[in-house]
Design a protein around this motif. Structure first.
Motif, PDB file in Angstrom:
ATOM      1  N   LEU A  29       0.835  -1.202   0.000  1.00 31.78           N
ATOM      2  CA  LEU A  29       0.000   0.000   0.000  1.00 31.78           C
ATOM      3  C   LEU A  29       0.870   1.252   0.000  1.00 31.78           C
ATOM      4  O   LEU A  29       0.559   2.241  -0.681  1.00 31.78           O
ATOM      5  N   MET A  30       1.961   1.216   0.768  1.00 28.66           N
ATOM      6  CA  MET A  30       2.881   2.356   0.815  1.00 28.66           C
ATOM      7  C   MET A  30       3.456   2.644  -0.575  1.00 28.66           C
ATOM      8  O   MET A  30       3.592   3.809  -0.975  1.00 28.66           O
ATOM      9  N   ILE A  31       3.779   1.586  -1.318  1.00 24.39           N
ATOM     10  CA  ILE A  31       4.362   1.750  -2.651  1.00 24.39           C
ATOM     11  C   ILE A  31       3.393   2.475  -3.585  1.00 24.39           C
ATOM     12  O   ILE A  31       3.801   3.232  -4.473  1.00 24.39           O
ATOM     13  N   GLU A  32       2.087   2.293  -3.378  1.00 25.91           N
ATOM     14  CA  GLU A  32       1.078   2.918  -4.241  1.00 25.91           C
ATOM     15  C   GLU A  32       0.777   4.362  -3.865  1.00 25.91           C
ATOM     16  O   GLU A  32       0.066   5.056  -4.593  1.00 25.91           O
ATOM     17  N   LEU A  33       1.317   4.821  -2.733  1.00 23.70           N
ATOM     18  CA  LEU A  33       0.940   6.149  -2.239  1.00 23.70           C
ATOM     19  C   LEU A  33       1.292   7.259  -3.218  1.00 23.70           C
ATOM     20  O   LEU A  33       0.475   8.136  -3.495  1.00 23.70           O
ATOM     21  N   THR A  34       2.514   7.245  -3.737  1.00 26.90           N
ATOM     22  CA  THR A  34       2.981   8.353  -4.576  1.00 26.90           C
ATOM     23  C   THR A  34       2.039   8.624  -5.744  1.00 26.90           C
ATOM     24  O   THR A  34       1.698   9.780  -6.036  1.00 26.90           O
ATOM     25  N   SER A 166       9.153  16.602  -4.410  1.00 27.39           N
ATOM     26  CA  SER A 166       8.842  16.340  -2.996  1.00 27.39           C
ATOM     27  C   SER A 166       9.107  14.887  -2.640  1.00 27.39           C
ATOM     28  O   SER A 166       9.598  14.575  -1.545  1.00 27.39           O
ATOM     29  N   GLU A 167       8.798  13.980  -3.572  1.00 32.07           N
ATOM     30  CA  GLU A 167       9.096  12.565  -3.329  1.00 32.07           C
ATOM     31  C   GLU A 167      10.604  12.348  -3.232  1.00 32.07           C
ATOM     32  O   GLU A 167      11.094  11.634  -2.341  1.00 32.07           O
ATOM     33  N   GLU A 168      11.350  12.968  -4.148  1.00 30.24           N
ATOM     34  CA  GLU A 168      12.807  12.826  -4.124  1.00 30.24           C
ATOM     35  C   GLU A 168      13.396  13.434  -2.852  1.00 30.24           C
ATOM     36  O   GLU A 168      14.313  12.871  -2.239  1.00 30.24           O
ATOM     37  N   ASP A 169      12.861  14.606  -2.443  1.00 29.58           N
ATOM     38  CA  ASP A 169      13.370  15.261  -1.235  1.00 29.58           C
ATOM     39  C   ASP A 169      13.135  14.403   0.003  1.00 29.58           C
ATOM     40  O   ASP A 169      14.001  14.303   0.885  1.00 29.58           O
ATOM     41  N   ALA A 170      11.943  13.804   0.098  1.00 28.89           N
ATOM     42  CA  ALA A 170      11.641  12.967   1.261  1.00 28.89           C
ATOM     43  C   ALA A 170      12.582  11.771   1.331  1.00 28.89           C
ATOM     44  O   ALA A 170      13.104  11.419   2.401  1.00 28.89           O
ATOM     45  N   ALA A 171      12.829  11.144   0.187  1.00 26.81           N
ATOM     46  CA  ALA A 171      13.731   9.986   0.164  1.00 26.81           C
ATOM     47  C   ALA A 171      15.156  10.391   0.530  1.00 26.81           C
ATOM     48  O   ALA A 171      15.829   9.704   1.312  1.00 26.81           O
ATOM     49  N   VAL A 212      -1.606   4.006   5.418  1.00 26.91           N
ATOM     50  CA  VAL A 212      -2.875   4.610   5.842  1.00 26.91           C
ATOM     51  C   VAL A 212      -3.189   5.823   4.973  1.00 26.91           C
ATOM     52  O   VAL A 212      -4.341   6.054   4.583  1.00 26.91           O
ATOM     53  N   GLY A 213      -2.147   6.607   4.646  1.00 27.40           N
ATOM     54  CA  GLY A 213      -2.345   7.757   3.757  1.00 27.40           C
ATOM     55  C   GLY A 213      -2.896   7.342   2.409  1.00 27.40           C
ATOM     56  O   GLY A 213      -3.771   8.014   1.852  1.00 27.40           O
ATOM     57  N   TYR A 214      -2.398   6.223   1.882  1.00 26.67           N
ATOM     58  CA  TYR A 214      -2.914   5.737   0.594  1.00 26.67           C
ATOM     59  C   TYR A 214      -4.403   5.415   0.695  1.00 26.67           C
ATOM     60  O   TYR A 214      -5.186   5.748  -0.200  1.00 26.67           O
ATOM     61  N   LEU A 215      -4.821   4.789   1.788  1.00 28.00           N
ATOM     62  CA  LEU A 215      -6.245   4.474   1.967  1.00 28.00           C
ATOM     63  C   LEU A 215      -7.077   5.753   2.087  1.00 28.00           C
ATOM     64  O   LEU A 215      -8.206   5.819   1.588  1.00 28.00           O
ATOM     65  N   ILE A 216      -6.508   6.782   2.717  1.00 34.70           N
ATOM     66  CA  ILE A 216      -7.233   8.042   2.890  1.00 34.70           C
ATOM     67  C   ILE A 216      -7.450   8.738   1.549  1.00 34.70           C
ATOM     68  O   ILE A 216      -8.417   9.493   1.375  1.00 34.70           O
ATOM     69  N   THR A 217      -6.567   8.499   0.576  1.00 39.01           N
ATOM     70  CA  THR A 217      -6.741   9.142  -0.737  1.00 39.01           C
ATOM     71  C   THR A 217      -8.032   8.703  -1.419  1.00 39.01           C
ATOM     72  O   THR A 217      -8.488   9.363  -2.360  1.00 39.01           O
ATOM     73  N   TYR A 218      -8.618   7.597  -0.976  1.00 38.24           N
ATOM     74  CA  TYR A 218      -9.919   7.188  -1.517  1.00 38.24           C
ATOM     75  C   TYR A 218     -11.048   8.059  -0.961  1.00 38.24           C
ATOM     76  O   TYR A 218     -12.150   8.079  -1.514  1.00 38.24           O
ATOM     77  N   PHE A 226       2.417  15.424   1.541  1.00 38.07           N
ATOM     78  CA  PHE A 226       2.060  14.446   2.574  1.00 38.07           C
ATOM     79  C   PHE A 226       3.283  13.618   2.957  1.00 38.07           C
ATOM     80  O   PHE A 226       3.534  13.374   4.140  1.00 38.07           O
ATOM     81  N   THR A 227       4.057  13.178   1.963  1.00 39.48           N
ATOM     82  CA  THR A 227       5.216  12.332   2.248  1.00 39.48           C
ATOM     83  C   THR A 227       6.269  13.085   3.053  1.00 39.48           C
ATOM     84  O   THR A 227       6.899  12.517   3.950  1.00 39.48           O
ATOM     85  N   ASN A 228       6.480  14.374   2.744  1.00 35.53           N
ATOM     86  CA  ASN A 228       7.436  15.168   3.515  1.00 35.53           C
ATOM     87  C   ASN A 228       6.996  15.313   4.962  1.00 35.53           C
ATOM     88  O   ASN A 228       7.810  15.212   5.887  1.00 35.53           O
ATOM     89  N   ALA A 229       5.688  15.557   5.163  1.00 29.97           N
ATOM     90  CA  ALA A 229       5.178  15.731   6.525  1.00 29.97           C
ATOM     91  C   ALA A 229       5.280  14.434   7.318  1.00 29.97           C
ATOM     92  O   ALA A 229       5.612  14.447   8.508  1.00 29.97           O
ATOM     93  N   VAL A 230       4.985  13.301   6.689  1.00 26.42           N
ATOM     94  CA  VAL A 230       5.116  12.017   7.374  1.00 26.42           C
ATOM     95  C   VAL A 230       6.556  11.815   7.832  1.00 26.42           C
ATOM     96  O   VAL A 230       6.813  11.389   8.971  1.00 26.42           O
ATOM     97  N   SER A 231       7.504  12.132   6.969  1.00 25.98           N
ATOM     98  CA  SER A 231       8.915  11.940   7.328  1.00 25.98           C
ATOM     99  C   SER A 231       9.355  12.917   8.417  1.00 25.98           C
ATOM    100  O   SER A 231       9.987  12.522   9.401  1.00 25.98           O
ATOM    101  N   ILE A 232       9.040  14.215   8.236  1.00 26.56           N
ATOM    102  CA  ILE A 232       9.481  15.229   9.196  1.00 26.56           C
ATOM    103  C   ILE A 232       8.931  14.943  10.586  1.00 26.56           C
ATOM    104  O   ILE A 232       9.654  14.921  11.586  1.00 26.56           O
TER     105      ILE A 232
END
Length: 735
Positions: A29-34, A166-171, A212-218, A226-232
């Protein structure tokens, strides 16, 4: 200690098995988030500019979304390749219209080296962004032999690049943060096992929160940030909560406790404090829903989800793991530090003994640090791409247009003037005239265009307004219909304004405010006006954040006071926490303003202050709760307020410094981000943590506690002291 914690200690293998299953489910599910996240969210959908833009799209049948394909032929006439470029553009899926410089001659540079195609779309933003990569590849490939440089820009191209960045920055930040966390945790715990446990839990927290974020996108749109905030937020809270509990557990073991009772004590004390710390973070982040802005809501959801996941893990997985590890938590320990000899009251204790003088000096210092905030200029970029790195294709496209064309013509302001369709058309014409008069009265206007200024003779204009288009030449009809339409029961006209300054300048923003103040009162009764355009959209976004900031402050303050009052059964402690956190946030924003605005000549993004406040207010409660909890324990045990403050500070200072070092490492890792708002957020939070841990918690808070006295602990603690036999007074070592 609640039933969940007791079950986790009693059935650790079952709890561990449940979390392993959760992790296995969450990874895919995490892999599908982006792919499920949405770019954008930096606008106010309820603002005047949005209403005006909607009216233009409906009345003039304009495509709601556009991309600009910027073409530059450095050594030749770029118009020679336009037929080939137009052919490629028309074959791009979902393109509804393709326009070139023949629509507007200002779209071609005076040296004929640079122009652009405008592609119109009538599909959703995600569909447009899905075509950008292919459009760039096809344009660049087919025009490479013609020595043409191609850039695709526009709102959705900017958002597409923002999403990828943003995805690259989070990684990248996570790759930097995890090694730093390992080093800091080794320094704090001096044990490999104790270090690994928080790191593993933090990684798992990010996985579960992302799933969980991926499920919320539904259920709702989530921003790519979102990914930056999860990491920070996730790395900070997950590691800190584990740190507090493991440290207390190891302290109990060091005092000779058997491992299971030691674990129960750690969960009853540090675990209880962690729960309230986590709830404080959640409460503070809830306030970010107040502006009803997508990017704020997304970051609030990210922080709330990852904090709740970290809390759930701290109350279940962590005690289960500690129960299974037992004393092996000290596995592969490094050589312990030599204990410092206590020779009497230290410098800190001497400072705390003079609270009035210390507080006056420090309050004055924090006031000086906060002072630059009085000159803060908040602005989200609307007609530039400075939020993105220089190598981003969409930014390069905009900067090429800025340097080669009359850039101001590409981002005009537009006043949408309307009346009911059954009203006298002369009433609308009078409204247009009044609008133009007000606009032309403003200084430094380059061009103001309305139906009266397009060159129609008076007789032709009267015919057009009366709807007698058959008697007009085709060119006159086309020009008129670009500025005057009747649609869905309304007669609509527009006044197009090109100011003599760029759309992101202070002067452009001031013009929006001036026109919105003057235009409604200038037009006849029954005539409605809306000011729209890129700058107006930016003003609406900035204003909704500025206007709701007091509500965010108030909501966080009131709910936090109630929460801490419930936790400590004292009203003075929450008020003190509120004052201390306000000092930290104000000073950190002041320093951020001085660094970004005065030294680096960068505007503070309008999203930054509210995000720094909400995130830092919640996270700083970790230190407050863990230190106050230990001090309150000592006060109840000894009945001596001064000793409780001094002893509690001695017990927790190292822990708080370690936790602060972890947070600084996490936040500093985001300084490598190439998105300016993420850089500002990382810098602001890092500054705030340093001020909070080093100055507020070690100096200001103990001094304030000594000044207020025992009543700070509330009646419940004082009653508990009164009913407890007085212990022997603690002896202070001397020479």
């Amino acid at each position: 200690m609640n039933a969940v914690v007791r079950f986790s200690i009693a059935r650790p293998k079952a709890v561990l098995a449940v979390w392993l299953v959760i992790a296995a489910i969450c990874v895919p599910l995490m892999i599908e988030l982006t792919g499920a996240l949405k770019a954008g969210g930096f606008d106010n959908p309820r603002g005047e500019a949005a209403a005006g833009q909607t009216a233009l799209e409906r009345s003039f049948d304009e495509t709601p979304e556009t991309l600009q394909v910027v073409l530059t032929k450095p050594d030749g006439d770029v118009t020679t390749v336009l037929p080939k470029a137009i052919e490629i553009a028309k074959k791009t899926p979902h393109v509804a219209t393709v326009q070139d410089y023949t629509v507007d001659p200002t779209w071609l540079s005076s040296d004929r080296h640079t122009t652009f195609l405008q592609l119109g779309f009538r599909v959703d933003k995600s569909t447009i962004q899905g075509e950008i990569k292919g459009l760039r590849t096809q344009m660049a490939g087919l025009l490479r032999g013609d020595d043409v440089q191609v850039h695709v820009t526009g709102a959705q191209a900017l958002d597409y690049d923002l999403s990828a960045q943003s995805e690259e920055d989070a990684a990248t930040a996570e790759l930097i943060a995890f090694p730093l966390l390992i080093i800091v945790l080794l320094l704090v715990f001096r044990s490999v096992a104790a270090m690994l446990l928080p790191v593993v839990l933090a990684g798992l927290a990010l996985v579960v929160a992302s799933a969980v974020g991926y499920l919320i996108t539904y259920l709702t749109d989530l921003s790519t940030l979102f990914t930056n905030a999860v990491s920070i937020i996730g790395l900070a809270v997950a590691v800190d909560y584990s740190l507090f509990i493991i440290k207390r557990y190891r302290d109990e073991l060091a005092e000779g406790e058997v491992y299971e009772p030691a674990l129960r004590t750690a969960m009853r004390t540090a675990g209880h404090a962690v729960v309230f710390s986590g709830l404080a973070v959640v409460v503070a982040l809830l306030a970010l829903f107040i502006p009803q802005i997508m990017v704020f809501g997304s970051m609030a959801i990210a922080g709330i989800v990852v904090t709740l996941v970290a809390l759930a893990m701290s109350m279940t997985l962590l005690p289960a793991a500690l129960r299974l590890m037992g004393k092996r938590i000290n596995w592969l320990s490094l050589k312990p530090r030599a204990p410092k000899e206590k020779t009497g009251p230290g410098v800190m204790a001497k400072l705390h003994a003079k609270p009035v003088a210390l507080l006056l000096i420090l309050i004055a210092a924090f006031g000086a640090l906060a002072f630059p905030m009085s000159d803060i200029r908040l602005q989200a970029p609307v007609a530039s791409a400075t939020i993105l790195p220089e190598e981003a294709d969409s930014r390069q496209g905009i900067e090429k247009l800025q340097s080669a064309l009359e850039f101001r013509n590409l981002f005009p302001l537009q006043v949408v003037v309307s009346t009911p369709a059954d009203a006298d058309p002369d009433k609308l014409l009078d409204g247009v005239r009044k609008v133009s008069d007000v606009v032309n009265a403003q200084p430094n206007m380059d061009k103001v265009t309305d139906v009266r200024s397009i060159g129609l003779p008076a007789e032709a204009l009267d015919l057009a307004i009366a709807g007698k288009f058959d008697e007009l030449p085709p060119e006159a009809k086309d020009g008129f219909e670009q500025l005057w339409r009747t649609h869905e029961g309304k007669r609509v006209s527009r006044v197009v304004i090109v100011p003599g300054y760029d759309p992101d300048t202070d002067a452009a923003h001031d013009l929006v405010h001036t026109l919105r103040d003057k235009l409604p009162g200038a037009v006849p009764a029954g005539v409605t006006v809306h000011l729209t355009g890129a700058t107006a959209h930016g003003v609406d976004f900035d204003e909704v954040l500025i206007d709701t900031f007091p509500a965010i402050l108030g909501a966080v303050a009131l709910i936090t006071i109630a929460l801490l009052a419930r936790a400590f059964r004292s009203w003075l402690l929450p008020l003190l926490a509120l004052a201390l956190n306000a000092m930290v946030v104000a000073a950190s924003l002041g320093i951020l303003t001085m660094v970004s605005q005065n030294w680096l000549d960068q505007r503070i993004d309008s999203t930054t202050p509210a995000l720094v406040f909400a995130i830092m207010f919640g996270l700083s409660m970790d230190y407050m709760v863990i230190m106050i909890s230990r001090m309150r324990e000592r006060f109840v045990d000894t009945g001596n307020h001064a000793q409780a403050v001094t002893g509690g500070l001695r017990d927790t200072a190292g822990l708080v410094n370690g936790a602060a070092l972890i947070m600084v490492a996490v936040f500093a890792s985001f300084l490598v981000a190439k998105i300016s708002v993420v850089q500002q957020l990382g810098l602001g939070l890092a500054i705030a943590v340093i001020l909070d841990a080093v100055v507020i918690r070690l100096l200001v808070m103990p001094a304030a506690l000594n000044l207020i006295g025992p009543r700070i602990w509330g009646r419940a603690a004082q009653t508990a002291v009164a009913s407890t036999p007085s212990p022997e007074p603690e002896k202070v070592p001397t020479h």
